[in-house]
Design a protein around this motif. Structure first.
Motif, PDB file in Angstrom:
ATOM      1  N   ASP A 178      -8.392  -3.796  -4.281  1.00 17.64           N
ATOM      2  CA  ASP A 178      -9.406  -2.951  -3.638  1.00 17.64           C
ATOM      3  C   ASP A 178      -9.414  -1.532  -4.183  1.00 17.64           C
ATOM      4  O   ASP A 178     -10.170  -0.686  -3.706  1.00 17.64           O
ATOM      5  N   GLY A 179      -8.575  -1.241  -5.190  1.00 14.66           N
ATOM      6  CA  GLY A 179      -8.550   0.077  -5.794  1.00 14.66           C
ATOM      7  C   GLY A 179      -7.784   1.120  -5.017  1.00 14.66           C
ATOM      8  O   GLY A 179      -7.714   2.277  -5.438  1.00 14.66           O
ATOM      9  N   GLY A 180      -7.183   0.759  -3.887  1.00 16.08           N
ATOM     10  CA  GLY A 180      -6.442   1.709  -3.082  1.00 16.08           C
ATOM     11  C   GLY A 180      -5.064   1.978  -3.645  1.00 16.08           C
ATOM     12  O   GLY A 180      -4.642   1.376  -4.633  1.00 16.08           O
ATOM     13  N   PRO A 181      -4.309   2.899  -3.010  1.00 19.79           N
ATOM     14  CA  PRO A 181      -2.958   3.192  -3.474  1.00 19.79           C
ATOM     15  C   PRO A 181      -2.030   2.004  -3.242  1.00 19.79           C
ATOM     16  O   PRO A 181      -2.228   1.219  -2.315  1.00 19.79           O
ATOM     17  N   GLY A 182      -1.029   1.907  -4.052  1.00 13.92           N
ATOM     18  CA  GLY A 182      -0.086   0.807  -3.918  1.00 13.92           C
ATOM     19  C   GLY A 182       0.081   0.051  -5.224  1.00 13.92           C
ATOM     20  O   GLY A 182      -0.324   0.512  -6.299  1.00 13.92           O
ATOM     21  N   LEU A 183       0.640  -1.120  -5.144  1.00 19.53           N
ATOM     22  CA  LEU A 183       0.966  -1.917  -6.329  1.00 19.53           C
ATOM     23  C   LEU A 183       0.792  -3.391  -6.012  1.00 19.53           C
ATOM     24  O   LEU A 183       1.040  -3.833  -4.884  1.00 19.53           O
TER      25      LEU A 183
ATOM     26  N   ASP B 288       0.829  -1.205   0.000  1.00 19.08           N
ATOM     27  CA  ASP B 288       0.000   0.000   0.000  1.00 19.08           C
ATOM     28  C   ASP B 288       0.863   1.254   0.000  1.00 19.08           C
ATOM     29  O   ASP B 288       0.532   2.260   0.620  1.00 19.08           O
ATOM     30  N   GLY B 289       2.017   1.160  -0.709  1.00 21.19           N
ATOM     31  CA  GLY B 289       2.913   2.305  -0.824  1.00 21.19           C
ATOM     32  C   GLY B 289       2.479   3.253  -1.923  1.00 21.19           C
ATOM     33  O   GLY B 289       1.308   3.274  -2.343  1.00 21.19           O
ATOM     34  N   PRO B 290       3.397   4.057  -2.450  1.00 20.47           N
ATOM     35  CA  PRO B 290       3.033   5.042  -3.478  1.00 20.47           C
ATOM     36  C   PRO B 290       2.669   4.424  -4.817  1.00 20.47           C
ATOM     37  O   PRO B 290       2.025   5.061  -5.644  1.00 20.47           O
TER      38      PRO B 290
END
Length: 478
Positions: free
Chosen positions: A463-468, A408-410
């Motif tokens: 989940d569509g959140g930030p990260g990779l 959940d990093g950049p």
């Protein structure tokens, strides 16, 4: 990146070029034969009908006579003279017999000739118009006993039957030529395909080398190469040999340099530890030592990654025996090894595997699989935010097992996701010393995946959140 299939479709086709070169003369020959055949058909139809027309004139001329009483020319028209001219086209028949400038019998307005200008007893043919229709006229001048002036016998026939017969024969000639050219094209296409079969076998040999993603630079076999392509393949083999020598030299340099530098780095770290323990109690000294220690750690990690990259690039012309790796077990062990590094960076590491994950086995060396996963987890930890999390997930199905590392990093922008696999490439927003990265992590992952025949994909989080989310799909063990 360009699509190889689309590029292959745009490339010039050797089979099509050979087909064009072979069929072009055949088409030109067919056209020439068509023109010659049309002239031959016209001459044949004309001569055939003219012979019948001449026979009709001769039949009438043979029935000419001179009257005993008044010396007038008479004719007894035989039925066969016109019966032989009947045809399916129902051409109209016209005739006349002329003597001394007058018409003895027949059509008065049929165009006539001067009988004195014609050779005697020789049938002459000409084309003319009668009542607005083209006609073919046969004429013969015949001298009768006791008459000083020749008698002119003419029989005319409309030409519809001739034209219909010519068109019919020309149509059949055209159909036969089209069948000849089309059939020749199919035969040539198949023959050229069979002639190019050795090149296709050579292509399959080359494709088989890259199927597993490894670079097999051994020379191509010359036994399957046709004589015409032999110089090209010999040149390719020479290029492969020189390329193999160059790559081998680079690999040896990387491996030797990495091994040579690891020893002085270890000595330097040992002395730094001694200095920390026994000297430099000032804040400036400790800060300087921290900077030196950080630089040494980054350099040591770079050397470790260079060694890993050299091992990933290594290749042998003899394929290694297939191995089966327990994916869930290997992933759990590597994840546990990375937990201390994650805690040191304030990152939480989670592991997720399906209940039936014990049956997930992949094809490949367990050391390479573990090294691939270790680099993925290290990247996810190193470029994550403090307080972030990394999830290592093992998933099925059994015929296409996959490994997922999600953080959940950049994250990585979509337009940069292909470039991050390039060696020493770093994103601008992460290219600072604090990250202590070298730009080799994902390059090592791609090289190892190629060795294992696996596929690597960079995706957004589920989940569509930030990260990779990095997804590695393996080949199932056989």
């Amino acid at each position: 990146m360009s699509d190889p299939t689309r590029r292959e479709r745009r490339a010039p086709s050797l089979r099509r070029r050979l087909l064009t070169r072979l069929l072009a003369p055949l088409v030109a020959l067919a056209v020439g034969l068509g023109v010659g055949g049309a002239a031959l058909i016209h001459g044949f139809v004309q001569s055939t009908h003219d012979r019948v027309l001449a026979g009709s004139v001769l039949a009438i001329a043979e029935r000419l006579a001179v009257g005993d009483d008044d010396g007038a020319v008479t004719v007894d028209l035989p039925a066969v003279a016109f019966g032989m001219l009947e045809s399916q086209a129902r051409d109209n028949i016209y005739y006349n017999v002329a003597h001394r400038g007058g018409i003895v019998t027949g059509y008065l307005d049929l165009p006539t000739l001067d009988p004195d200008a014609l050779p005697l007893s020789v049938t002459q043919f000409r084309d003319d118009q009668y009542h607005g229709h083209p006609v073919r006229i046969a004429a013969q001048a015949r001298r009768l006993y006791g008459e000083s002036q020749p008698v002119l016998v003419q029989v005319a026939e409309t030409t519809e039957g001739r034209r219909a017969l010519e068109i019919n024969l020309l149509l059949w000639l055209t159909l036969l030529e089209l069948a000849l050219v089309g059939g020749s094209g199919l035969l040539v296409w198949g023959a050229v395909g069979r002639g190019l079969a050795p090149l296709l076998r050579l292509r399959r040999v080359i494709d088989a080398r890259s199927a597993s993603g490894a670079m097999a630079l051994v020379p191509l076999p010359l036994a399957v190469v046709p004589r015409e392509a032999l110089p090209l393949v010999v040149a390719i083999n020479g290029l492969l040999e020189r390329l193999d020598q160059s790559i081998g030299a680079m690999r040896r340099f990387t491996a030797d340099a990495s091994h040579q530098l690891r020893t002085p780095l270890a000595v330097l770290r040992t002395h730094l530890a001694l200095v920390r323990r026994h000297g430099s109690d000032t804040a400036e000294g400790r800060a300087a030592l921290d900077d030196v220690d950080g630089a040494v750690r980054r350099l040591e990690r770079l050397l470790i990654q260079l060694l890993a990259l050299a091992r990933a690039d290594e290749d042998s012309p003899i394929p290694a025996p297939a191995e089966a790796t327990h994916l869930t077990q290997t992933a759990a062990e590597i994840t546990a090894e990375q937990v201390p590094a994650a805690l040191a960076n304030g990152v939480e590491v989670l592991f997720d595997a399906p209940p039936d994950g014990d049956g997930l086995r992949v094809q490949g060396n367990p050391v390479l699989v573990g090294e691939l996963l270790a680099n993925l987890i290290d990247n996810a930890i190193r470029y994550n935010r403090p307080g972030g999390s990394v999830t290592v997930r093992v998933a099925g199905p059994a015929d296409a097992p996959r490994l997922e590392v999600e953080d959940d990093g950049p994250g990585i922008p979509a337009e940069q996701r292909e470039r991050v696999f390039e060696r020493f490439f770093r994103l601008p927003q992460t290219a600072d010393a604090a990250r202590s990265g070298s730009g080799l992590g994902l390059a090592i992952v791609r090289a190892l995946a190629d060795r294992l025949g696996a596929e690597v994909a960079l995706q957004d989080r589920a989940d569509g959140g930030p990260g990779l989310r990095v997804v590695v799909t393996f080949r199932a063990a056989v």
